[in-house]
Design a protein around this motif. Sequence first.
Motif, PDB file in Angstrom:
ATOM      1  N   THR A   1     -39.470 -20.930  14.084  1.00  0.00           N
ATOM      2  CA  THR A   1     -39.687 -22.193  14.934  1.00  0.00           C
ATOM      3  C   THR A   1     -39.829 -23.387  14.413  1.00  0.00           C
ATOM      4  O   THR A   1     -39.133 -24.124  14.811  1.00  0.00           O
ATOM      5  CB  THR A   1     -41.038 -21.890  15.730  1.00  0.00           C
ATOM      6  N   ALA A   2     -40.356 -23.301  13.058  1.00  0.00           N
ATOM      7  CA  ALA A   2     -40.220 -24.498  12.149  1.00  0.00           C
ATOM      8  C   ALA A   2     -38.910 -24.936  11.653  1.00  0.00           C
ATOM      9  O   ALA A   2     -38.551 -26.150  12.160  1.00  0.00           O
ATOM     10  CB  ALA A   2     -41.080 -24.394  10.995  1.00  0.00           C
ATOM     11  N   ILE A   3     -38.237 -24.107  11.592  1.00  0.00           N
ATOM     12  CA  ILE A   3     -36.827 -24.348  11.171  1.00  0.00           C
ATOM     13  C   ILE A   3     -35.875 -24.920  12.515  1.00  0.00           C
ATOM     14  O   ILE A   3     -35.184 -25.909  12.358  1.00  0.00           O
ATOM     15  CB  ILE A   3     -35.996 -23.073  10.686  1.00  0.00           C
ATOM     16  N   GLU A   4     -36.103 -24.354  13.507  1.00  0.00           N
ATOM     17  CA  GLU A   4     -35.593 -24.701  14.832  1.00  0.00           C
ATOM     18  C   GLU A   4     -35.864 -26.234  15.185  1.00  0.00           C
ATOM     19  O   GLU A   4     -35.049 -26.885  15.355  1.00  0.00           O
ATOM     20  CB  GLU A   4     -35.958 -24.030  15.795  1.00  0.00           C
ATOM     21  N   TYR A   5     -37.159 -26.625  15.118  1.00  0.00           N
ATOM     22  CA  TYR A   5     -37.749 -27.670  15.347  1.00  0.00           C
ATOM     23  C   TYR A   5     -37.113 -28.856  14.138  1.00  0.00           C
ATOM     24  O   TYR A   5     -36.620 -30.064  14.654  1.00  0.00           O
ATOM     25  CB  TYR A   5     -39.173 -27.996  15.287  1.00  0.00           C
ATOM     26  N   GLY A   6     -37.013 -28.331  13.066  1.00  0.00           N
ATOM     27  CA  GLY A   6     -36.119 -29.147  12.186  1.00  0.00           C
ATOM     28  C   GLY A   6     -34.819 -29.529  12.474  1.00  0.00           C
ATOM     29  O   GLY A   6     -34.254 -30.684  12.218  1.00  0.00           O
ATOM     30  N   LEU A   7     -34.079 -28.491  12.950  1.00  0.00           N
ATOM     31  CA  LEU A   7     -32.809 -28.520  13.111  1.00  0.00           C
ATOM     32  C   LEU A   7     -32.511 -29.540  14.483  1.00  0.00           C
ATOM     33  O   LEU A   7     -31.690 -30.497  14.602  1.00  0.00           O
ATOM     34  CB  LEU A   7     -32.051 -27.295  13.418  1.00  0.00           C
ATOM     35  N   ILE A   8     -33.493 -29.292  15.317  1.00  0.00           N
ATOM     36  CA  ILE A   8     -33.485 -30.296  16.375  1.00  0.00           C
ATOM     37  C   ILE A   8     -33.464 -31.745  16.054  1.00  0.00           C
ATOM     38  O   ILE A   8     -32.991 -32.790  16.687  1.00  0.00           O
ATOM     39  CB  ILE A   8     -34.352 -29.689  17.642  1.00  0.00           C
ATOM     40  N   ALA A   9     -34.744 -32.063  15.382  1.00  0.00           N
ATOM     41  CA  ALA A   9     -34.865 -33.117  14.814  1.00  0.00           C
ATOM     42  C   ALA A   9     -33.665 -33.647  13.896  1.00  0.00           C
ATOM     43  O   ALA A   9     -33.317 -35.089  14.304  1.00  0.00           O
ATOM     44  CB  ALA A   9     -36.281 -33.224  14.106  1.00  0.00           C
ATOM     45  N   SER A  10     -33.311 -33.038  13.179  1.00  0.00           N
ATOM     46  CA  SER A  10     -31.920 -33.770  12.407  1.00  0.00           C
ATOM     47  C   SER A  10     -30.932 -33.978  13.460  1.00  0.00           C
ATOM     48  O   SER A  10     -30.159 -34.866  13.258  1.00  0.00           O
ATOM     49  CB  SER A  10     -31.427 -32.447  11.336  1.00  0.00           C
ATOM     50  N   LEU A  11     -30.605 -33.178  14.265  1.00  0.00           N
ATOM     51  CA  LEU A  11     -29.356 -33.368  15.347  1.00  0.00           C
ATOM     52  C   LEU A  11     -29.799 -34.705  16.218  1.00  0.00           C
ATOM     53  O   LEU A  11     -28.928 -35.445  16.379  1.00  0.00           O
ATOM     54  CB  LEU A  11     -29.262 -32.441  16.162  1.00  0.00           C
ATOM     55  N   VAL A  12     -30.972 -34.863  16.530  1.00  0.00           N
ATOM     56  CA  VAL A  12     -31.373 -35.977  17.418  1.00  0.00           C
ATOM     57  C   VAL A  12     -31.114 -37.443  16.264  1.00  0.00           C
ATOM     58  O   VAL A  12     -30.646 -38.440  16.805  1.00  0.00           O
ATOM     59  CB  VAL A  12     -32.748 -35.926  17.703  1.00  0.00           C
ATOM     60  N   SER A  13     -31.551 -37.063  14.905  1.00  0.00           N
ATOM     61  CA  SER A  13     -31.436 -38.377  14.187  1.00  0.00           C
ATOM     62  C   SER A  13     -29.930 -38.744  14.021  1.00  0.00           C
ATOM     63  O   SER A  13     -29.696 -39.892  13.920  1.00  0.00           O
ATOM     64  CB  SER A  13     -31.849 -38.095  12.784  1.00  0.00           C
ATOM     65  N   ILE A  14     -29.130 -37.781  13.933  1.00  0.00           N
ATOM     66  CA  ILE A  14     -27.489 -37.851  13.640  1.00  0.00           C
ATOM     67  C   ILE A  14     -27.094 -38.628  14.860  1.00  0.00           C
ATOM     68  O   ILE A  14     -26.395 -39.508  14.637  1.00  0.00           O
ATOM     69  CB  ILE A  14     -26.863 -36.689  13.434  1.00  0.00           C
ATOM     70  N   VAL A  15     -27.412 -37.996  16.105  1.00  0.00           N
ATOM     71  CA  VAL A  15     -26.758 -38.566  17.248  1.00  0.00           C
ATOM     72  C   VAL A  15     -27.512 -39.992  17.468  1.00  0.00           C
ATOM     73  O   VAL A  15     -26.449 -41.006  17.975  1.00  0.00           O
ATOM     74  CB  VAL A  15     -27.458 -37.768  18.448  1.00  0.00           C
ATOM     75  N   GLY A  16     -28.502 -40.431  17.054  1.00  0.00           N
ATOM     76  CA  GLY A  16     -29.317 -41.836  17.048  1.00  0.00           C
ATOM     77  C   GLY A  16     -28.326 -42.574  16.150  1.00  0.00           C
ATOM     78  O   GLY A  16     -28.054 -43.801  16.491  1.00  0.00           O
ATOM     79  N   ILE A  17     -28.216 -42.088  14.723  1.00  0.00           N
ATOM     80  CA  ILE A  17     -27.496 -43.118  14.002  1.00  0.00           C
ATOM     81  C   ILE A  17     -25.987 -43.322  14.314  1.00  0.00           C
ATOM     82  O   ILE A  17     -25.612 -44.514  14.295  1.00  0.00           O
ATOM     83  CB  ILE A  17     -27.405 -42.391  12.438  1.00  0.00           C
ATOM     84  N   ILE A  18     -25.234 -42.572  14.966  1.00  0.00           N
ATOM     85  CA  ILE A  18     -24.040 -42.424  15.519  1.00  0.00           C
ATOM     86  C   ILE A  18     -23.742 -43.677  16.627  1.00  0.00           C
ATOM     87  O   ILE A  18     -23.257 -44.407  16.514  1.00  0.00           O
ATOM     88  CB  ILE A  18     -23.401 -41.178  15.960  1.00  0.00           C
ATOM     89  N   ALA A  19     -24.903 -43.475  17.684  1.00  0.00           N
ATOM     90  CA  ALA A  19     -24.793 -44.544  18.659  1.00  0.00           C
ATOM     91  C   ALA A  19     -25.203 -45.893  18.200  1.00  0.00           C
ATOM     92  O   ALA A  19     -24.837 -46.656  18.737  1.00  0.00           O
ATOM     93  CB  ALA A  19     -26.159 -43.998  19.807  1.00  0.00           C
ATOM     94  N   PHE A  20     -26.241 -45.944  17.246  1.00  0.00           N
ATOM     95  CA  PHE A  20     -26.615 -47.290  16.675  1.00  0.00           C
ATOM     96  C   PHE A  20     -25.386 -48.033  16.127  1.00  0.00           C
ATOM     97  O   PHE A  20     -25.071 -48.862  16.229  1.00  0.00           O
ATOM     98  CB  PHE A  20     -27.860 -47.274  15.907  1.00  0.00           C
ATOM     99  N   THR A  21     -24.518 -47.034  15.220  1.00  0.00           N
ATOM    100  CA  THR A  21     -23.514 -47.651  14.574  1.00  0.00           C
ATOM    101  C   THR A  21     -22.528 -47.954  15.551  1.00  0.00           C
ATOM    102  O   THR A  21     -21.968 -48.950  15.420  1.00  0.00           O
ATOM    103  CB  THR A  21     -23.098 -46.570  13.778  1.00  0.00           C
TER     104      THR A  21
END
Length: 71
Positions: free
Chosen positions: A15-35
Amino acid sequence: MIKVGTFFADESGATAIEYGLIASLVSIVGIIAFTALGDTVLTAFTDISEDFCVAIGGTFSLTADGADSCT
């Protein structure tokens, strides 16, 4: 002594790994959107600054540091 089968069957950290993967994907999408939106936001603020400058009778030219853009 821990058995190998018990070790591989243990899913307590999944579960911790899954939450970590979700958080990293959200971060990547945010960076792409802001860029992607960065140039659009810069253009909008530049246009607003130019409109204000022209409204007070000045001429607008964007400088690298933004200083003395309205003269």
